[in-house]
Each structure stands twice: as structure tokens, then as C-alpha cells.
Design a protein around this motif. Structure first.
Motif, PDB file in Angstrom:
ATOM      1  N   CYS A 135      49.658  47.699  41.525  1.00  0.00           N
ATOM      2  CA  CYS A 135      49.022  47.540  42.738  1.00  0.00           C
ATOM      3  C   CYS A 135      50.058  46.264  43.415  1.00  0.00           C
ATOM      4  CB  CYS A 135      47.548  46.755  42.413  1.00  0.00           C
ATOM      5  SG  CYS A 135      47.056  46.131  44.028  1.00  0.00           S
ATOM      6  N   PRO A 136      50.728  46.728  44.521  1.00  0.00           N
ATOM      7  CA  PRO A 136      51.600  45.717  45.319  1.00  0.00           C
ATOM      8  C   PRO A 136      50.876  44.576  45.867  1.00  0.00           C
ATOM      9  CG  PRO A 136      51.162  47.738  46.500  1.00  0.00           C
ATOM     10  CD  PRO A 136      50.444  47.913  45.143  1.00  0.00           C
ATOM     11  N   ALA A 137      49.530  44.763  46.215  1.00  0.00           N
ATOM     12  CA  ALA A 137      48.862  43.511  46.788  1.00  0.00           C
ATOM     13  C   ALA A 137      48.759  42.359  45.945  1.00  0.00           C
ATOM     14  CB  ALA A 137      47.396  44.174  47.302  1.00  0.00           C
ATOM     15  N   ARG A 138      48.398  41.225  46.551  1.00  0.00           N
ATOM     16  CA  ARG A 138      47.967  40.031  45.982  1.00  0.00           C
ATOM     17  C   ARG A 138      46.603  40.216  45.452  1.00  0.00           C
ATOM     18  NH1 ARG A 138      45.562  34.659  47.929  1.00  0.00           N
ATOM     19  NH2 ARG A 138      45.590  33.571  45.719  1.00  0.00           N
ATOM     20  N   LEU A 139      46.123  40.001  44.288  1.00  0.00           N
ATOM     21  CA  LEU A 139      45.065  40.574  43.657  1.00  0.00           C
ATOM     22  C   LEU A 139      44.417  39.462  42.647  1.00  0.00           C
ATOM     23  CD1 LEU A 139      43.354  43.241  42.858  1.00  0.00           C
ATOM     24  CD2 LEU A 139      45.061  43.655  41.054  1.00  0.00           C
ATOM     25  N   VAL A 140      42.999  39.355  43.241  1.00  0.00           N
ATOM     26  CA  VAL A 140      42.247  38.565  42.137  1.00  0.00           C
ATOM     27  C   VAL A 140      41.303  39.392  41.550  1.00  0.00           C
ATOM     28  CG1 VAL A 140      40.920  36.573  42.051  1.00  0.00           C
ATOM     29  CG2 VAL A 140      42.899  36.491  43.530  1.00  0.00           C
ATOM     30  N   ILE A 141      41.043  39.243  40.275  1.00  0.00           N
ATOM     31  CA  ILE A 141      40.050  40.041  39.544  1.00  0.00           C
ATOM     32  C   ILE A 141      38.938  39.030  38.933  1.00  0.00           C
ATOM     33  CG2 ILE A 141      39.634  41.612  37.694  1.00  0.00           C
ATOM     34  CD1 ILE A 141      43.121  41.156  38.853  1.00  0.00           C
ATOM     35  N   VAL A 142      37.668  39.428  39.201  1.00  0.00           N
ATOM     36  CA  VAL A 142      36.762  38.509  38.849  1.00  0.00           C
ATOM     37  C   VAL A 142      36.164  39.313  37.467  1.00  0.00           C
ATOM     38  CG1 VAL A 142      34.311  37.378  39.000  1.00  0.00           C
ATOM     39  CG2 VAL A 142      36.294  37.346  40.965  1.00  0.00           C
ATOM     40  N   THR A 143      35.545  38.633  36.556  1.00  0.00           N
ATOM     41  CA  THR A 143      35.017  39.213  35.220  1.00  0.00           C
ATOM     42  C   THR A 143      34.157  38.292  34.381  1.00  0.00           C
ATOM     43  OG1 THR A 143      35.518  40.697  33.385  1.00  0.00           O
ATOM     44  CG2 THR A 143      36.953  38.889  33.553  1.00  0.00           C
TER      45      THR A 143
END
Length: 169
Positions: free
Chosen positions: A114-122
Motif C-alpha cells: 500500500c502506497p498510502a500513509r496507513l494506520v492500522i488499529v488492532t
């Protein structure tokens, strides 16, 4: 994950989603929210509404309870994406009878590309006692493996405890 990735993990109701949302600014570019929750009852409908209202109208929401990888593949370098949350995504796959290892690999590969700025919550689920039933134990083990893979791939990892972010990586 992309070179601009952050994993935010914490217990239930720890403030992790609010913290993750605070990492974004609408002025920086398009904001995409990949939503994985499904509202099967009034309580979940209310929780989704609280999250939606808190984010406000600047977010474009993509409903992806099972196919988050496809949603990630559609993002560009200009996008800023919050994936909330990997735990609900995993639960959806577990209850659907999916091949969890294959789905995890597909998700992590999509996040990596993924080229986007990515924040994943878990959710961190490993601090409690051993669950009494087989389904709950299967979920806990699968969530632990998923979190390990996500943390290994992320540039930054933050654990939120009682609303307080603690940088782990």
C-alpha cells in the motif's frame, strides 16, 4: 507495510481508535477509513455511530468487513488511510470459516504494498486468562499471530493503555 505505516494496538475501550484518528489531519490529503465492523445489534450500531460522528465528514468510509486487501489496493500515495480494525476483520473471517492464514497473508501483503500513509488499529488480547472454549482460544491465537505479523511489518508501533500512547517501535 508502506514506509509510512503505524500499528496502534490496545485493549478494548483503551482509546486506540481515538488516538489513531488523532494522527490524521484533513488538510494533508484524502482521508479514507476502512471499516470492518458489522452492526448485528443496536449496541454495535451505536458504537459505529460514535466512531463515525467523532471522525466527521472529512473521512471517506469504505466498508470492508472481509475484503480489506482490495480496499487497500485501491489507495494511492496521496491517500491517508485508517484501517479500523484488524480484530473485527479477523473475527469476521473466523466466523465465515475462512482460511485465516491465507487471509492474513493476503492482508499483510496488501498493507506492505500500500502506497498510502496507513494506520492500522488492532486489539491486544493476550493479557487475559486462557479462554475456556475452543473458538475463543482459536481467536486469541489467530489474533496474536496477526498482531505479530502487523507489528513486524509496521514502521511504528504504539500501544494505547487508558488513553495513553506508549511507543513500542
Amino acid at each position: 507495510m508502506s514506509s509510512r505505516s503505524t500499528l496502534v494496538l490496545g485493549g478494548a475501550a483503551s482509546g486506540k481508535s481515538a488516538y489513531a484518528e488523532s494522527l490524521f489531519d484533513a488538510r494533508t490529503g484524502p482521508l479514507t477509513y476502512i471499516a470492518t465492523a458489522q452492526a448485528y445489534d443496536a449496541e454495535m450500531e451505536a458504537k459505529i455511530r460514535i466512531h463515525t460522528d467523532r471522525r466527521g465528514p472529512t473521512w471517506h468510509t469504505v466498508e470492508a468487513p472481509l475484503d480489506a486487501a482490495a480496499a487497500l489496493e485501491r489507495l494511492s500515495q496521496a491517500d491517508h488511510c485508517l484501517f479500523d480494525c484488524a480484530t473485527m476483520w479477523l473475527s469476521n473471517h473466523l466466523l465465515a470459516g475462512s482460511d485465516l492464514a491465507a487471509e492474513q497473508t493476503r492482508l499483510v501483503n496488501a498493507m506492505t504494498a500500500c502506497p498510502a500513509r496507513l494506520v492500522i488499529v488492532t486489539n491486544e488480547v493476550g493479557h487475559g486468562i486462557v479462554p475456556e472454549n475452543a473458538l475463543a482460544r482459536q481467536f486469541r491465537e489467530a489474533q496474536g499471530r496477526l498482531n505479530i505479523a502487523l507489528a513486524a511489518s509496521a514502521d511504528h508501533v504504539v500501544q494505547v493503555i487508558a488513553g495513553l500512547p506508549q511507543v513500542l517501535k
